[in-house]
Design a protein around this motif. Structure first.
Motif, PDB file in Angstrom:
ATOM      1  N   ASN A 174      38.545  49.470   1.176  1.00 34.13           N
ATOM      2  CA  ASN A 174      39.019  48.282   0.449  1.00 34.13           C
ATOM      3  C   ASN A 174      40.217  47.600   1.115  1.00 34.13           C
ATOM      4  N   LYS A 175      40.481  48.015   2.350  1.00 32.67           N
ATOM      5  CA  LYS A 175      41.564  47.405   3.134  1.00 32.67           C
ATOM      6  C   LYS A 175      42.900  47.412   2.390  1.00 32.67           C
ATOM      7  N   LEU A 176      43.245  48.601   1.874  1.00 30.68           N
ATOM      8  CA  LEU A 176      44.525  48.795   1.188  1.00 30.68           C
ATOM      9  C   LEU A 176      45.447  49.604   2.098  1.00 30.68           C
ATOM     10  N   PRO A 177      46.464  49.011   2.687  1.00 28.54           N
ATOM     11  CA  PRO A 177      47.360  49.759   3.584  1.00 28.54           C
ATOM     12  C   PRO A 177      48.153  50.832   2.816  1.00 28.54           C
ATOM     13  N   LEU A 178      48.103  52.064   3.319  1.00 25.50           N
ATOM     14  CA  LEU A 178      48.913  53.155   2.769  1.00 25.50           C
ATOM     15  C   LEU A 178      50.133  53.310   3.668  1.00 25.50           C
ATOM     16  N   LEU A 179      51.240  52.717   3.264  1.00 18.30           N
ATOM     17  CA  LEU A 179      52.424  52.713   4.117  1.00 18.30           C
ATOM     18  C   LEU A 179      53.439  53.764   3.696  1.00 18.30           C
ATOM     19  N   ASP A 180      53.773  53.768   2.398  1.00 21.08           N
ATOM     20  CA  ASP A 180      54.765  54.732   1.933  1.00 21.08           C
ATOM     21  C   ASP A 180      54.203  55.546   0.768  1.00 21.08           C
TER      22      ASP A 180
END
Length: 503
Positions: free
Chosen positions: A167-173
Protein backbone atom coordinates in the motif's frame (compact mmCIF):
# COMPACT_ATOMS: atom_id res chain seq x y z
CA UNK A 1 72.51 -21.36 21.70
CA UNK A 2 70.86 -20.42 25.02
CA UNK A 3 67.11 -20.26 25.68
CA UNK A 4 66.84 -16.51 25.00
CA UNK A 5 68.60 -16.81 21.65
CA UNK A 6 66.33 -19.71 20.68
CA UNK A 7 63.31 -17.64 21.68
CA UNK A 8 64.47 -14.59 19.71
CA UNK A 9 64.99 -16.73 16.61
CA UNK A 10 61.60 -18.40 17.19
CA UNK A 11 59.84 -15.01 17.30
CA UNK A 12 61.79 -13.50 14.42
CA UNK A 13 61.04 -16.48 12.16
CA UNK A 14 57.36 -16.71 13.18
CA UNK A 15 56.68 -13.02 12.59
CA UNK A 16 58.49 -12.53 9.28
CA UNK A 17 56.03 -10.72 6.97
CA UNK A 18 56.19 -10.20 3.20
CA UNK A 19 53.21 -7.85 3.05
CA UNK A 20 52.21 -4.81 5.12
CA UNK A 21 51.71 -5.20 8.87
CA UNK A 22 51.22 -3.45 12.22
CA UNK A 23 53.90 -3.75 14.90
CA UNK A 24 52.25 -4.36 18.28
CA UNK A 25 55.42 -4.31 20.41
CA UNK A 26 58.31 -6.62 21.35
CA UNK A 27 58.19 -10.16 22.75
CA UNK A 28 59.07 -10.85 26.39
CA UNK A 29 60.68 -13.86 28.06
CA UNK A 30 61.07 -14.42 31.80
CA UNK A 31 59.94 -10.84 32.45
CA UNK A 32 62.56 -9.31 30.15
CA UNK A 33 61.69 -7.43 26.95
CA UNK A 34 63.55 -8.84 23.93
CA UNK A 35 64.52 -5.65 22.05
CA UNK A 36 63.76 -5.85 18.30
CA UNK A 37 61.90 -9.17 18.67
CA UNK A 38 58.88 -7.49 17.07
CA UNK A 39 55.38 -8.96 17.33
CA UNK A 40 53.50 -8.11 14.13
CA UNK A 41 49.99 -8.52 12.77
CA UNK A 42 49.62 -8.66 8.96
CA UNK A 43 47.00 -6.35 7.46
CA UNK A 44 45.92 -9.26 5.27
CA UNK A 45 44.39 -11.16 8.21
CA UNK A 46 42.82 -8.25 10.07
CA UNK A 47 39.42 -9.05 8.56
CA UNK A 48 39.55 -12.38 10.48
CA UNK A 49 38.24 -10.55 13.55
CA UNK A 50 39.74 -10.46 17.04
CA UNK A 51 39.47 -10.14 20.80
CA UNK A 52 41.08 -7.71 23.25
CA UNK A 53 40.50 -8.91 26.81
CA UNK A 54 41.83 -8.34 30.32
CA UNK A 55 40.99 -7.12 33.78
CA UNK A 56 40.22 -3.45 34.51
CA UNK A 57 43.32 -1.25 34.31
CA UNK A 58 45.53 -3.68 32.37
CA UNK A 59 45.66 -1.63 29.14
CA UNK A 60 42.84 -2.87 26.88
CA UNK A 61 41.82 0.63 25.79
CA UNK A 62 45.42 1.58 24.95
CA UNK A 63 45.76 -1.58 22.82
CA UNK A 64 42.56 -0.62 20.99
CA UNK A 65 43.99 2.88 20.50
CA UNK A 66 47.29 1.53 19.11
CA UNK A 67 45.49 -0.69 16.59
CA UNK A 68 43.12 2.13 15.53
CA UNK A 69 46.00 4.61 15.06
CA UNK A 70 48.10 2.25 12.97
CA UNK A 71 45.15 1.23 10.82
CA UNK A 72 44.37 4.90 10.18
CA UNK A 73 48.02 5.50 9.26
CA UNK A 74 47.75 2.67 6.72
CA UNK A 75 44.71 4.30 5.12
CA UNK A 76 42.17 1.93 6.72
CA UNK A 77 39.09 3.60 8.32
CA UNK A 78 38.06 2.55 11.81
CA UNK A 79 34.83 2.61 13.84
CA UNK A 80 35.18 2.75 17.65
CA UNK A 81 32.41 2.27 20.24
CA UNK A 82 33.36 4.66 23.06
CA UNK A 83 31.34 3.61 26.10
CA UNK A 84 33.70 5.03 28.70
CA UNK A 85 34.34 8.34 26.93
CA UNK A 86 38.13 7.98 26.88
CA UNK A 87 38.85 7.51 23.16
CA UNK A 88 38.32 11.02 21.82
CA UNK A 89 41.96 11.91 22.61
CA UNK A 90 42.99 10.06 19.45
CA UNK A 91 42.37 13.36 17.62
CA UNK A 92 45.32 15.02 19.41
CA UNK A 93 49.02 14.03 19.52
CA UNK A 94 50.47 12.51 22.69
CA UNK A 95 52.23 15.05 24.93
CA UNK A 96 54.93 12.40 25.46
CA UNK A 97 56.43 11.15 28.71
CA UNK A 98 59.71 9.77 30.01
CA UNK A 99 58.08 6.40 30.68
CA UNK A 100 56.87 6.22 27.06
CA UNK A 101 60.44 6.86 25.85
CA UNK A 102 61.75 4.18 28.21
CA UNK A 103 59.15 1.67 26.99
CA UNK A 104 59.94 2.28 23.33
CA UNK A 105 63.67 2.03 23.94
CA UNK A 106 63.10 -1.46 25.38
CA UNK A 107 60.94 -2.41 22.40
CA UNK A 108 63.43 -1.02 19.89
CA UNK A 109 60.83 1.14 18.17
CA UNK A 110 61.09 4.95 17.83
CA UNK A 111 58.18 6.88 19.33
CA UNK A 112 56.31 9.42 17.22
CA UNK A 113 53.51 11.62 18.58
CA UNK A 114 50.65 12.48 16.24
CA UNK A 115 46.88 13.03 16.11
CA UNK A 116 44.49 11.39 13.65
CA UNK A 117 41.45 12.44 11.60
CA UNK A 118 38.37 11.91 13.78
CA UNK A 119 34.61 11.99 13.22
CA UNK A 120 32.42 12.01 16.33
CA UNK A 121 29.09 10.18 15.98
CA UNK A 122 26.14 9.91 18.35
CA UNK A 123 23.17 7.58 18.89
CA UNK A 124 21.53 9.84 21.43
CA UNK A 125 21.18 13.56 22.10
CA UNK A 126 24.92 13.93 22.74
CA UNK A 127 26.80 16.21 20.33
CA UNK A 128 27.95 14.43 17.20
CA UNK A 129 26.82 13.19 13.79
CA UNK A 130 23.41 11.58 14.37
CA UNK A 131 23.10 7.89 13.51
CA UNK A 132 19.63 6.82 12.36
CA UNK A 133 17.93 4.07 10.39
CA UNK A 134 14.33 3.70 9.23
CA UNK A 135 12.14 0.82 10.38
CA UNK A 136 11.85 -0.30 6.74
CA UNK A 137 15.62 -0.53 6.43
CA UNK A 138 15.80 -2.48 9.65
CA UNK A 139 13.40 -5.05 8.18
CA UNK A 140 10.95 -7.56 9.72
CA UNK A 141 13.52 -10.23 10.58
CA UNK A 142 15.93 -8.01 12.53
CA UNK A 143 13.07 -6.15 14.21
CA UNK A 144 11.57 -9.46 15.36
CA UNK A 145 14.97 -10.63 16.62
CA UNK A 146 15.63 -7.52 18.65
CA UNK A 147 12.12 -7.61 20.15
CA UNK A 148 12.54 -11.33 20.94
CA UNK A 149 9.17 -12.26 19.40
CA UNK A 150 7.52 -15.67 19.11
CA UNK A 151 7.03 -17.35 15.72
CA UNK A 152 3.39 -16.16 15.60
CA UNK A 153 4.38 -12.59 16.45
CA UNK A 154 7.17 -12.66 13.85
CA UNK A 155 4.51 -13.60 11.29
CA UNK A 156 2.45 -10.56 12.24
CA UNK A 157 5.48 -8.27 11.87
CA UNK A 158 6.12 -9.76 8.42
CA UNK A 159 2.47 -9.15 7.46
CA UNK A 160 2.70 -5.52 8.63
CA UNK A 161 5.76 -4.94 6.45
CA UNK A 162 4.03 -6.67 3.49
CA UNK A 163 0.90 -4.54 3.93
CA UNK A 164 3.01 -1.37 4.00
CA UNK A 165 4.89 -2.43 0.87
CA UNK A 166 1.65 -3.28 -0.96
CA UNK A 167 0.00 0.00 0.00
CA UNK A 168 3.05 2.24 -0.35
CA UNK A 169 3.10 3.23 3.33
CA UNK A 170 6.63 4.29 4.37
CA UNK A 171 7.71 2.80 7.72
CA UNK A 172 10.18 5.41 8.94
CA UNK A 173 9.98 5.52 12.72
CA UNK A 174 8.43 3.49 15.55
CA UNK A 175 5.22 5.56 15.64
CA UNK A 176 4.60 4.47 12.03
CA UNK A 177 4.95 0.81 12.96
CA UNK A 178 2.76 1.16 16.07
CA UNK A 179 0.05 2.92 14.04
CA UNK A 180 -0.11 0.11 11.45
CA UNK A 181 -0.31 -2.50 14.24
CA UNK A 182 -3.21 -0.63 15.85
CA UNK A 183 -4.92 -0.19 12.48
CA UNK A 184 -4.63 -3.94 11.77
CA UNK A 185 -6.83 -4.82 14.74
CA UNK A 186 -8.95 -1.65 14.74
CA UNK A 187 -10.34 0.38 11.87
CA UNK A 188 -8.56 -1.72 9.23
CA UNK A 189 -9.43 -5.11 10.73
CA UNK A 190 -11.68 -6.19 7.83
CA UNK A 191 -9.18 -4.99 5.23
CA UNK A 192 -6.35 -6.93 6.86
CA UNK A 193 -8.49 -10.04 7.41
CA UNK A 194 -9.62 -10.23 3.77
CA UNK A 195 -6.12 -9.81 2.36
CA UNK A 196 -3.75 -11.35 4.92
CA UNK A 197 -5.84 -13.37 7.37
CA UNK A 198 -6.95 -12.73 10.92
CA UNK A 199 -4.53 -10.96 13.26
CA UNK A 200 -4.77 -11.61 16.99
CA UNK A 201 -5.33 -8.57 19.22
CA UNK A 202 -3.40 -10.20 22.07
CA UNK A 203 -0.37 -10.76 19.82
CA UNK A 204 -0.35 -7.17 18.54
CA UNK A 205 -0.69 -6.01 22.15
CA UNK A 206 2.44 -7.97 23.12
CA UNK A 207 4.39 -6.54 20.18
CA UNK A 208 3.30 -3.00 21.10
CA UNK A 209 4.47 -3.47 24.70
CA UNK A 210 7.89 -4.64 23.51
CA UNK A 211 8.19 -1.65 21.17
CA UNK A 212 7.38 0.68 24.08
CA UNK A 213 10.13 -1.03 26.11
CA UNK A 214 12.55 -0.36 23.23
CA UNK A 215 11.39 3.28 23.04
CA UNK A 216 12.09 3.73 26.75
CA UNK A 217 15.74 2.88 26.07
CA UNK A 218 15.94 5.69 23.49
CA UNK A 219 15.22 3.78 20.27
CA UNK A 220 12.78 6.48 19.17
CA UNK A 221 15.87 8.66 18.58
CA UNK A 222 17.53 5.96 16.49
CA UNK A 223 14.63 5.08 14.20
CA UNK A 224 13.86 7.78 11.65
CA UNK A 225 15.41 9.93 8.95
CA UNK A 226 17.88 10.86 7.66
CA UNK A 227 19.34 7.36 7.50
CA UNK A 228 23.09 7.10 7.97
CA UNK A 229 24.94 5.94 4.87
CA UNK A 230 27.57 3.36 5.91
CA UNK A 231 29.75 4.45 2.98
CA UNK A 232 30.54 7.53 5.09
CA UNK A 233 32.42 5.25 7.50
CA UNK A 234 35.12 4.49 4.94
CA UNK A 235 36.37 8.01 4.21
CA UNK A 236 40.05 8.87 3.74
CA UNK A 237 41.47 12.31 4.57
CA UNK A 238 43.60 14.49 2.29
CA UNK A 239 46.77 12.86 3.68
CA UNK A 240 45.63 9.34 2.79
CA UNK A 241 44.79 8.37 6.38
CA UNK A 242 41.59 6.56 7.26
CA UNK A 243 39.05 8.39 9.42
CA UNK A 244 38.66 7.19 13.01
CA UNK A 245 34.88 7.27 13.58
CA UNK A 246 34.10 7.42 17.30
CA UNK A 247 30.55 6.71 18.48
CA UNK A 248 29.91 8.37 21.82
CA UNK A 249 27.96 5.88 23.92
CA UNK A 250 28.64 7.05 27.45
CA UNK A 251 24.93 7.55 28.14
CA UNK A 252 23.62 4.15 26.98
CA UNK A 253 25.48 1.70 29.22
CA UNK A 254 22.18 1.04 31.00
CA UNK A 255 20.36 0.59 27.68
CA UNK A 256 21.72 -2.71 26.31
CA UNK A 257 18.71 -3.26 24.05
CA UNK A 258 19.36 0.01 22.22
CA UNK A 259 23.05 -0.88 21.87
CA UNK A 260 22.19 -4.34 20.49
CA UNK A 261 19.62 -2.81 18.13
CA UNK A 262 22.15 -0.37 16.75
CA UNK A 263 24.96 -2.93 16.42
CA UNK A 264 22.77 -5.49 14.66
CA UNK A 265 21.39 -2.83 12.30
CA UNK A 266 24.87 -1.49 11.52
CA UNK A 267 26.40 -4.91 10.82
CA UNK A 268 23.44 -5.97 8.68
CA UNK A 269 23.58 -2.72 6.68
CA UNK A 270 27.34 -3.03 6.13
CA UNK A 271 26.96 -6.65 5.05
CA UNK A 272 24.17 -5.86 2.58
CA UNK A 273 25.88 -2.72 1.20
CA UNK A 274 29.58 -3.52 0.90
CA UNK A 275 30.76 -5.56 -2.13
CA UNK A 276 32.45 -8.95 -1.83
CA UNK A 277 36.21 -8.49 -1.33
CA UNK A 278 37.49 -12.05 -1.35
CA UNK A 279 41.04 -12.59 -0.05
CA UNK A 280 42.42 -9.03 -0.22
CA UNK A 281 45.66 -7.59 1.14
CA UNK A 282 43.95 -5.24 3.61
CA UNK A 283 40.55 -4.76 5.28
CA UNK A 284 38.02 -2.20 4.06
CA UNK A 285 36.89 -1.20 7.55
CA UNK A 286 37.66 -2.35 11.12
CA UNK A 287 35.12 -2.08 13.96
CA UNK A 288 36.04 -2.17 17.66
CA UNK A 289 33.17 -2.99 20.02
CA UNK A 290 34.12 -1.92 23.54
CA UNK A 291 32.30 -3.44 26.53
CA UNK A 292 31.18 -6.25 24.20
CA UNK A 293 29.33 -8.05 27.01
CA UNK A 294 26.56 -5.43 26.62
CA UNK A 295 25.63 -7.07 23.32
CA UNK A 296 25.67 -10.63 24.59
CA UNK A 297 24.49 -10.50 28.23
CA UNK A 298 20.78 -9.92 27.57
CA UNK A 299 20.61 -11.22 24.01
CA UNK A 300 18.04 -13.88 23.12
CA UNK A 301 19.06 -17.12 21.41
CA UNK A 302 17.64 -15.81 18.12
CA UNK A 303 19.64 -12.59 18.41
CA UNK A 304 22.85 -14.48 19.23
CA UNK A 305 22.30 -16.70 16.19
CA UNK A 306 21.90 -13.59 14.04
CA UNK A 307 25.12 -12.03 15.39
CA UNK A 308 27.03 -15.28 14.91
CA UNK A 309 25.87 -15.51 11.28
CA UNK A 310 26.92 -11.93 10.55
CA UNK A 311 30.35 -12.45 12.20
CA UNK A 312 30.93 -15.47 9.96
CA UNK A 313 29.78 -13.81 6.74
CA UNK A 314 30.96 -10.22 7.03
CA UNK A 315 34.66 -11.18 6.74
CA UNK A 316 34.21 -11.70 3.00
CA UNK A 317 33.21 -8.02 2.72
CA UNK A 318 36.61 -6.97 4.04
CA UNK A 319 35.25 -6.04 7.49
CA UNK A 320 37.12 -6.85 10.70
CA UNK A 321 35.26 -7.06 14.05
CA UNK A 322 37.15 -6.71 17.33
CA UNK A 323 35.43 -7.37 20.65
CA UNK A 324 36.86 -5.62 23.73
CA UNK A 325 35.82 -7.04 27.10
CA UNK A 326 37.17 -8.11 30.49
CA UNK A 327 37.01 -11.88 30.06
CA UNK A 328 36.93 -14.06 26.93
CA UNK A 329 34.00 -15.93 28.48
CA UNK A 330 31.93 -12.76 27.94
CA UNK A 331 31.86 -13.69 24.25
CA UNK A 332 29.84 -16.78 23.19
CA UNK A 333 31.94 -19.78 22.16
CA UNK A 334 30.54 -19.82 18.62
CA UNK A 335 31.65 -16.20 18.12
CA UNK A 336 34.97 -16.70 19.96
CA UNK A 337 35.84 -19.53 17.56
CA UNK A 338 35.72 -17.04 14.64
CA UNK A 339 38.36 -14.67 16.08
CA UNK A 340 41.83 -14.77 14.52
CA UNK A 341 43.70 -12.20 16.65
CA UNK A 342 43.67 -12.53 20.44
CA UNK A 343 45.29 -9.90 22.64
CA UNK A 344 44.98 -11.06 26.24
CA UNK A 345 45.98 -8.67 29.01
CA UNK A 346 46.36 -9.82 32.61
CA UNK A 347 43.59 -11.69 34.42
CA UNK A 348 43.16 -11.65 38.19
CA UNK A 349 42.78 -14.86 40.23
CA UNK A 350 40.93 -13.81 43.38
CA UNK A 351 38.50 -16.75 43.61
CA UNK A 352 38.26 -20.41 42.62
CA UNK A 353 35.93 -19.32 39.81
CA UNK A 354 38.61 -16.87 38.56
CA UNK A 355 41.26 -19.63 38.56
CA UNK A 356 38.96 -21.93 36.61
CA UNK A 357 38.28 -19.16 34.04
CA UNK A 358 42.04 -18.58 33.65
CA UNK A 359 42.64 -22.28 32.90
CA UNK A 360 39.88 -22.19 30.29
CA UNK A 361 41.32 -19.00 28.76
CA UNK A 362 44.81 -20.55 28.55
CA UNK A 363 43.39 -23.39 26.48
CA UNK A 364 42.40 -20.89 23.74
CA UNK A 365 46.07 -20.24 22.93
CA UNK A 366 48.64 -22.30 21.00
CA UNK A 367 50.92 -24.51 23.11
CA UNK A 368 54.29 -22.85 23.69
CA UNK A 369 57.69 -24.31 24.63
CA UNK A 370 58.58 -21.01 26.30
CA UNK A 371 55.53 -20.17 28.44
CA UNK A 372 53.25 -21.67 31.04
CA UNK A 373 50.23 -19.85 29.60
CA UNK A 374 47.96 -20.10 32.65
CA UNK A 375 50.73 -18.80 34.91
CA UNK A 376 51.79 -15.90 32.69
CA UNK A 377 48.18 -14.69 32.33
CA UNK A 378 48.22 -13.66 36.01
CA UNK A 379 51.73 -12.17 36.02
CA UNK A 380 51.48 -9.72 33.09
CA UNK A 381 51.94 -6.06 34.00
CA UNK A 382 50.00 -3.03 32.75
CA UNK A 383 50.64 -2.52 29.04
CA UNK A 384 51.74 -6.12 28.57
CA UNK A 385 49.68 -8.78 26.80
CA UNK A 386 49.75 -12.34 25.49
CA UNK A 387 49.27 -12.24 21.70
CA UNK A 388 48.22 -14.93 19.26
CA UNK A 389 47.60 -13.83 15.66
CA UNK A 390 47.34 -15.34 12.17
CA UNK A 391 50.18 -15.05 9.69
CA UNK A 392 49.72 -14.20 6.02
CA UNK A 393 48.80 -17.80 5.23
CA UNK A 394 46.22 -17.96 8.02
CA UNK A 395 48.40 -20.03 10.40
CA UNK A 396 48.72 -19.16 14.12
CA UNK A 397 51.82 -17.12 14.87
CA UNK A 398 54.07 -18.05 17.82
CA UNK A 399 52.53 -17.20 21.18
CA UNK A 400 54.23 -14.09 22.53
CA UNK A 401 54.02 -12.26 25.83
CA UNK A 402 54.40 -8.72 24.50
CA UNK A 403 55.53 -5.34 25.79
CA UNK A 404 52.94 -3.22 23.96
CA UNK A 405 53.92 -0.01 22.21
CA UNK A 406 52.37 3.25 23.49
CA UNK A 407 49.67 5.15 21.59
CA UNK A 408 50.92 7.99 19.39
CA UNK A 409 47.88 10.10 20.31
CA UNK A 410 46.69 11.50 23.61
CA UNK A 411 45.73 8.89 26.22
CA UNK A 412 42.94 11.07 27.59
CA UNK A 413 39.67 12.71 26.55
CA UNK A 414 39.29 15.92 24.57
CA UNK A 415 38.14 19.07 26.31
CA UNK A 416 34.72 20.53 25.44
CA UNK A 417 36.35 23.20 23.26
CA UNK A 418 38.42 20.57 21.42
CA UNK A 419 35.30 18.47 20.79
CA UNK A 420 33.58 21.59 19.46
CA UNK A 421 36.50 22.13 17.06
CA UNK A 422 36.16 18.55 15.76
CA UNK A 423 32.39 19.00 15.29
CA UNK A 424 32.82 22.38 13.57
CA UNK A 425 35.21 20.79 11.08
CA UNK A 426 32.84 17.88 10.37
CA UNK A 427 31.43 17.53 6.86
CA UNK A 428 28.79 15.06 8.05
CA UNK A 429 27.04 17.19 10.71
CA UNK A 430 25.06 19.20 8.16
CA UNK A 431 24.24 16.08 6.19
CA UNK A 432 22.70 14.10 9.07
CA UNK A 433 21.71 16.39 11.93
CA UNK A 434 18.60 17.91 10.36
CA UNK A 435 15.52 16.03 11.60
CA UNK A 436 13.12 15.01 8.81
CA UNK A 437 9.52 13.98 9.50
CA UNK A 438 7.97 13.53 6.07
CA UNK A 439 4.57 11.95 5.43
CA UNK A 440 4.69 8.28 6.32
CA UNK A 441 2.44 5.43 7.50
CA UNK A 442 1.35 7.32 10.65
CA UNK A 443 0.07 10.40 8.81
CA UNK A 444 -1.37 8.45 5.83
CA UNK A 445 -3.37 6.06 8.03
CA UNK A 446 -4.62 8.87 10.26
CA UNK A 447 -5.85 10.67 7.15
CA UNK A 448 -7.44 7.45 5.85
CA UNK A 449 -9.23 6.83 9.16
CA UNK A 450 -10.45 10.44 9.34
CA UNK A 451 -11.77 10.25 5.78
CA UNK A 452 -13.56 6.94 6.47
CA UNK A 453 -15.19 8.40 9.60
CA UNK A 454 -16.45 11.44 7.68
CA UNK A 455 -17.90 9.25 4.92
CA UNK A 456 -19.60 6.99 7.48
CA UNK A 457 -21.14 10.02 9.20
CA UNK A 458 -22.35 11.43 5.90
CA UNK A 459 -23.91 8.08 4.90
CA UNK A 460 -25.61 7.83 8.26
CA UNK A 461 -27.17 11.29 7.84
CA UNK A 462 -28.55 10.52 4.35
CA UNK A 463 -30.16 7.27 5.52
CA UNK A 464 -31.72 8.76 8.68
CA UNK A 465 -35.58 9.41 8.33
CA UNK A 466 -37.44 12.41 9.81
CA UNK A 467 -37.13 12.87 13.53
CA UNK A 468 -40.92 12.79 14.15
CA UNK A 469 -41.68 9.48 12.45
CA UNK A 470 -38.61 7.94 13.93
CA UNK A 471 -39.58 8.98 17.44
CA UNK A 472 -43.14 7.69 16.95
CA UNK A 473 -41.97 4.31 15.76
CA UNK A 474 -39.35 4.14 18.45
CA UNK A 475 -41.92 4.95 21.21
CA UNK A 476 -44.31 2.37 19.79
CA UNK A 477 -41.66 -0.26 19.76
CA UNK A 478 -40.42 0.61 23.15
CA UNK A 479 -43.88 0.72 25.01
CA UNK A 480 -45.49 -2.75 25.49
CA UNK A 481 -48.85 -1.20 26.58
CA UNK A 482 -49.16 0.73 23.33
CA UNK A 483 -48.15 -2.42 21.49
CA UNK A 484 -51.07 -4.36 23.05
CA UNK A 485 -53.65 -1.58 22.61
CA UNK A 486 -52.83 -1.23 18.93
CA UNK A 487 -52.68 -4.92 18.14
CA UNK A 488 -55.22 -6.40 15.69
CA UNK A 489 -56.37 -9.05 18.20
CA UNK A 490 -57.14 -6.44 20.86
CA UNK A 491 -59.06 -4.22 18.43
CA UNK A 492 -61.11 -7.13 17.12
CA UNK A 493 -61.96 -8.10 20.72
CA UNK A 494 -63.06 -4.62 21.67
CA UNK A 495 -65.20 -4.25 18.56
CA UNK A 496 -66.88 -7.58 19.33
CA UNK A 497 -67.80 -6.44 22.85
CA UNK A 498 -69.20 -3.15 21.54
CA UNK A 499 -71.38 -4.96 19.00
CA UNK A 500 -72.90 -7.10 21.79
CA UNK A 501 -73.63 -4.02 23.95
CA UNK A 502 -75.38 -2.23 21.04
CA UNK A 503 -77.62 -5.21 20.40
Amino acid sequence: MDNKEKFFEHIEKGYTMKGDYITMGAAMLEGETMTNAFVKVPLKTLNRHGLIAGATGTGKTKTLQVLAENLSDKGIPVLLMDLKGDLSGIAQPSPGHAKIDERHEKIGLPFEAKGFPVEILSLSEQNGVRLRATVSEFGPVLLSRILDLSVTQEGIVAVVFKYCDDNKLPLLDLKDFKKVLQYATGEGKEEFQSEYGRISTSSTGTILRKIIELEQQGADLFFGEKSFDVDDLVRIDENGRGYVNIIRLTDIQDKPKLFSTFMLSLLAEIYSTFPEQGDTERPELVLFIDEAHLIFDNASKALLDQIESIVKLIRSKGIGLYFVTQNPTDVPDDVLAQLGLKVQHALRAFTAKDRKAIKLTAQNYPISDFYDTAEILTSLGTGEALISALDEKGRPTPLAATMMRAPMSRMDILSDSEIKDVLDASKLIKKYNEEIDRESAYEILNEKIEKAEKEAEKEKETKQPSRRSTSTRRSTRMNPVVKVLTSATFIRGVLGVLKKVIR
